[in-house]
Design a protein around this motif. Structure first.
Motif, PDB file in Angstrom:
ATOM      1  N   ILE A 139       0.850  -1.195   0.000  1.00 63.60           N
ATOM      2  CA  ILE A 139       0.000   0.000   0.000  1.00 63.60           C
ATOM      3  C   ILE A 139       0.881   1.238   0.000  1.00 63.60           C
ATOM      4  O   ILE A 139       1.781   1.378   0.840  1.00 63.60           O
ATOM      5  CB  ILE A 139      -0.916   0.035   1.246  1.00 63.60           C
ATOM      6  CG1 ILE A 139      -1.780  -1.224   1.311  1.00 63.60           C
ATOM      7  CG2 ILE A 139      -1.791   1.285   1.229  1.00 63.60           C
ATOM      8  CD1 ILE A 139      -2.605  -1.329   2.584  1.00 63.60           C
ATOM      9  N   ARG A 140       0.627   2.128  -0.947  1.00 64.22           N
ATOM     10  CA  ARG A 140       1.334   3.407  -0.958  1.00 64.22           C
ATOM     11  C   ARG A 140       0.999   4.165   0.328  1.00 64.22           C
ATOM     12  O   ARG A 140      -0.165   4.354   0.665  1.00 64.22           O
ATOM     13  CB  ARG A 140       0.921   4.217  -2.189  1.00 64.22           C
ATOM     14  CG  ARG A 140       1.799   5.433  -2.466  1.00 64.22           C
ATOM     15  CD  ARG A 140       1.439   6.024  -3.823  1.00 64.22           C
ATOM     16  NE  ARG A 140       0.106   6.600  -3.799  1.00 64.22           N
ATOM     17  CZ  ARG A 140      -0.151   7.911  -3.744  1.00 64.22           C
ATOM     18  NH1 ARG A 140       0.854   8.774  -3.709  1.00 64.22           N
ATOM     19  NH2 ARG A 140      -1.386   8.355  -3.727  1.00 64.22           N
ATOM     20  N   SER A 141       2.017   4.566   1.055  1.00 67.12           N
ATOM     21  CA  SER A 141       1.805   5.157   2.377  1.00 67.12           C
ATOM     22  C   SER A 141       0.891   6.369   2.327  1.00 67.12           C
ATOM     23  O   SER A 141       0.102   6.612   3.258  1.00 67.12           O
ATOM     24  CB  SER A 141       3.153   5.534   3.003  1.00 67.12           C
ATOM     25  OG  SER A 141       3.984   4.394   3.126  1.00 67.12           O
ATOM     26  N   ALA A 142       0.961   7.132   1.248  1.00 67.27           N
ATOM     27  CA  ALA A 142       0.134   8.329   1.130  1.00 67.27           C
ATOM     28  C   ALA A 142      -1.351   7.999   1.035  1.00 67.27           C
ATOM     29  O   ALA A 142      -2.197   8.872   1.276  1.00 67.27           O
ATOM     30  CB  ALA A 142       0.568   9.139  -0.091  1.00 67.27           C
ATOM     31  N   ASP A 143      -1.702   6.744   0.697  1.00 71.86           N
ATOM     32  CA  ASP A 143      -3.113   6.348   0.573  1.00 71.86           C
ATOM     33  C   ASP A 143      -3.718   5.923   1.897  1.00 71.86           C
ATOM     34  O   ASP A 143      -4.931   5.740   1.987  1.00 71.86           O
ATOM     35  CB  ASP A 143      -3.250   5.197  -0.438  1.00 71.86           C
ATOM     36  CG  ASP A 143      -2.933   5.638  -1.859  1.00 71.86           C
ATOM     37  OD1 ASP A 143      -3.194   6.809  -2.176  1.00 71.86           O
ATOM     38  OD2 ASP A 143      -2.417   4.812  -2.645  1.00 71.86           O
ATOM     39  N   LEU A 144      -2.904   5.743   2.921  1.00 78.83           N
ATOM     40  CA  LEU A 144      -3.386   5.317   4.233  1.00 78.83           C
ATOM     41  C   LEU A 144      -3.852   6.515   5.045  1.00 78.83           C
ATOM     42  O   LEU A 144      -3.130   7.502   5.197  1.00 78.83           O
ATOM     43  CB  LEU A 144      -2.292   4.590   4.999  1.00 78.83           C
ATOM     44  CG  LEU A 144      -2.058   3.113   4.648  1.00 78.83           C
ATOM     45  CD1 LEU A 144      -0.718   2.653   5.191  1.00 78.83           C
ATOM     46  CD2 LEU A 144      -3.178   2.245   5.203  1.00 78.83           C
ATOM     47  N   LEU A 145      -5.059   6.421   5.560  1.00 77.46           N
ATOM     48  CA  LEU A 145      -5.584   7.411   6.496  1.00 77.46           C
ATOM     49  C   LEU A 145      -5.255   6.901   7.893  1.00 77.46           C
ATOM     50  O   LEU A 145      -5.692   5.813   8.279  1.00 77.46           O
ATOM     51  CB  LEU A 145      -7.094   7.546   6.307  1.00 77.46           C
ATOM     52  CG  LEU A 145      -7.765   8.812   6.830  1.00 77.46           C
ATOM     53  CD1 LEU A 145      -7.274  10.034   6.068  1.00 77.46           C
ATOM     54  CD2 LEU A 145      -9.278   8.706   6.696  1.00 77.46           C
ATOM     55  N   ARG A 146      -4.493   7.665   8.672  1.00 75.63           N
ATOM     56  CA  ARG A 146      -3.939   7.165   9.929  1.00 75.63           C
ATOM     57  C   ARG A 146      -4.485   7.935  11.127  1.00 75.63           C
ATOM     58  O   ARG A 146      -4.610   9.160  11.078  1.00 75.63           O
ATOM     59  CB  ARG A 146      -2.412   7.280   9.913  1.00 75.63           C
ATOM     60  CG  ARG A 146      -1.745   6.574   8.735  1.00 75.63           C
ATOM     61  CD  ARG A 146      -0.267   6.935   8.667  1.00 75.63           C
ATOM     62  NE  ARG A 146       0.353   6.457   7.457  1.00 75.63           N
ATOM     63  CZ  ARG A 146       1.047   5.321   7.361  1.00 75.63           C
ATOM     64  NH1 ARG A 146       1.197   4.564   8.429  1.00 75.63           N
ATOM     65  NH2 ARG A 146       1.582   4.956   6.216  1.00 75.63           N
ATOM     66  N   SER A 147      -4.745   7.221  12.203  1.00 76.72           N
ATOM     67  CA  SER A 147      -5.226   7.873  13.416  1.00 76.72           C
ATOM     68  C   SER A 147      -4.142   8.699  14.078  1.00 76.72           C
ATOM     69  O   SER A 147      -4.439   9.584  14.875  1.00 76.72           O
ATOM     70  CB  SER A 147      -5.731   6.819  14.405  1.00 76.72           C
ATOM     71  OG  SER A 147      -4.686   5.942  14.788  1.00 76.72           O
ATOM     72  N   ASP A 148      -2.871   8.426  13.765  1.00 75.00           N
ATOM     73  CA  ASP A 148      -1.789   9.181  14.392  1.00 75.00           C
ATOM     74  C   ASP A 148      -1.381  10.407  13.594  1.00 75.00           C
ATOM     75  O   ASP A 148      -0.377  11.048  13.905  1.00 75.00           O
ATOM     76  CB  ASP A 148      -0.572   8.272  14.632  1.00 75.00           C
ATOM     77  CG  ASP A 148      -0.162   7.488  13.393  1.00 75.00           C
ATOM     78  OD1 ASP A 148      -0.772   7.705  12.332  1.00 75.00           O
ATOM     79  OD2 ASP A 148       0.747   6.652  13.497  1.00 75.00           O
ATOM     80  N   ASP A 149      -2.140  10.755  12.542  1.00 75.65           N
ATOM     81  CA  ASP A 149      -1.898  12.008  11.844  1.00 75.65           C
ATOM     82  C   ASP A 149      -2.135  13.169  12.801  1.00 75.65           C
ATOM     83  O   ASP A 149      -3.006  13.118  13.671  1.00 75.65           O
ATOM     84  CB  ASP A 149      -2.824  12.153  10.634  1.00 75.65           C
ATOM     85  CG  ASP A 149      -2.441  11.194   9.511  1.00 75.65           C
ATOM     86  OD1 ASP A 149      -1.325  10.647   9.574  1.00 75.65           O
ATOM     87  OD2 ASP A 149      -3.250  10.999   8.601  1.00 75.65           O
ATOM     88  N   GLU A 150      -1.385  14.246  12.629  1.00 74.62           N
ATOM     89  CA  GLU A 150      -1.468  15.371  13.566  1.00 74.62           C
ATOM     90  C   GLU A 150      -2.864  15.984  13.621  1.00 74.62           C
ATOM     91  O   GLU A 150      -3.288  16.486  14.650  1.00 74.62           O
ATOM     92  CB  GLU A 150      -0.450  16.446  13.173  1.00 74.62           C
ATOM     93  CG  GLU A 150       1.008  16.008  13.377  1.00 74.62           C
ATOM     94  CD  GLU A 150       1.978  17.114  13.053  1.00 74.62           C
ATOM     95  OE1 GLU A 150       1.496  18.213  12.691  1.00 74.62           O
ATOM     96  OE2 GLU A 150       3.200  16.899  13.164  1.00 74.62           O
ATOM     97  N   ASP A 151      -3.579  15.958  12.497  1.00 78.60           N
ATOM     98  CA  ASP A 151      -4.889  16.615  12.455  1.00 78.60           C
ATOM     99  C   ASP A 151      -6.041  15.634  12.686  1.00 78.60           C
ATOM    100  O   ASP A 151      -7.191  15.944  12.417  1.00 78.60           O
ATOM    101  CB  ASP A 151      -5.084  17.318  11.112  1.00 78.60           C
ATOM    102  CG  ASP A 151      -5.012  16.350   9.937  1.00 78.60           C
ATOM    103  OD1 ASP A 151      -4.525  15.233  10.137  1.00 78.60           O
ATOM    104  OD2 ASP A 151      -5.430  16.736   8.831  1.00 78.60           O
ATOM    105  N   ARG A 152      -5.735  14.421  13.176  1.00 76.93           N
ATOM    106  CA  ARG A 152      -6.806  13.451  13.369  1.00 76.93           C
ATOM    107  C   ARG A 152      -6.593  12.693  14.674  1.00 76.93           C
ATOM    108  O   ARG A 152      -5.664  11.909  14.810  1.00 76.93           O
ATOM    109  CB  ARG A 152      -6.847  12.463  12.193  1.00 76.93           C
ATOM    110  CG  ARG A 152      -7.985  11.429  12.307  1.00 76.93           C
ATOM    111  CD  ARG A 152      -8.030  10.541  11.092  1.00 76.93           C
ATOM    112  NE  ARG A 152      -8.353  11.321   9.920  1.00 76.93           N
ATOM    113  CZ  ARG A 152      -7.462  11.714   9.016  1.00 76.93           C
ATOM    114  NH1 ARG A 152      -6.188  11.393   9.164  1.00 76.93           N
ATOM    115  NH2 ARG A 152      -7.821  12.433   7.974  1.00 76.93           N
TER     116      ARG A 152
END
Length: 208
Positions: free
Chosen positions: A165-178
């Protein structure tokens, strides 16, 4: 034959779904997103199942409600099903990396010229288990990422199947805005003890 990530569906050898009639409303069903779940801090993210949603942010919300309300969860990733590169399935005692064809030299050259990006690699260790995250590689295409994954993780055995999986396609809970836990800062999942069912049972027995 109808393709599915669920091998039980593939074994049925169902025919492809016929094309939709021209008068049928387009997108009458939401696309699918695949959900990965982290049960405790520093544990590998593991696949837990799909959700249907109109867009990624809504898929993340649905995933949170479906896969984190009854079990411990410290993190979650969501990705469109269409964004996953899947290898063939191998034997439980071998590695699919052993059967991975080499990328042609001219294709590797073209890939290098276009620049590289991060890809996340998930291994299935045994049929009937869940794909688990093993790490990231840098590559210019999913095919090149598989070659890089073979070099980085190919000594792990068995490997029945690989997801790239291309990392940019993953929606992550540890993103700063999420922050998936903003609505429940003191509790990251529903504990059964919170319902105090046993207390009610004991009280009922005493009153009876």
């Amino acid at each position: 034959m109808l393709f599915s990530f669920d091998p039980r569906i593939s074994r049925l050898e169902l025919p492809e779904v016929p094309s939709l009639p021209t008068d049928k409303v387009a997108l009458d069903q939401f696309p699918t997103y695949e959900v990965f779940h982290q049960r405790k801090e520093n544990a590998a993210y593991a696949y837990v199942g799909p959700v249907h949603a109109p867009e990624a942010d809504v898929a993340f919300l649905f995933a949170k409600e479906q896969f984190s309300r009854r079990f411990p969860c410290t993190g979650m990733w969501v990705v469109p099903t269409s964004a996953i590169k899947v290898t063939e399935y191998g034997d439980d005692q071998q590695s699919v990396y052993d059967r991975l064809p080499l990328l042609p030299a001219d294709e590797l050259g073209t890939a290098a010229a276009t620049g590289q990006e991060s890809y996340d690699i998930f291994h299935l260790k045994k049929r009937g288990k869940a794909h688990a995250h093993v790490g990231q590689v840098q590559a210019a295409s999913p095919e090149a990422a598989l070659q890089a994954a073979k070099a980085a993780f190919g000594d792990q055995r068995p490997v029945v199947n690989v997801w790239v999986i291309r990392s940019a396609d993953l929606l992550r809970s540890d993103d700063e805005d999420r922050d998936m836990w903003t609505t429940t800062p003191d509790k990251k999942y529903r504990e059964a003890i919170s319902y105090k069912v046993q207390d009610r049972i004991d009280r009922f027995k005493q009153e009876g």
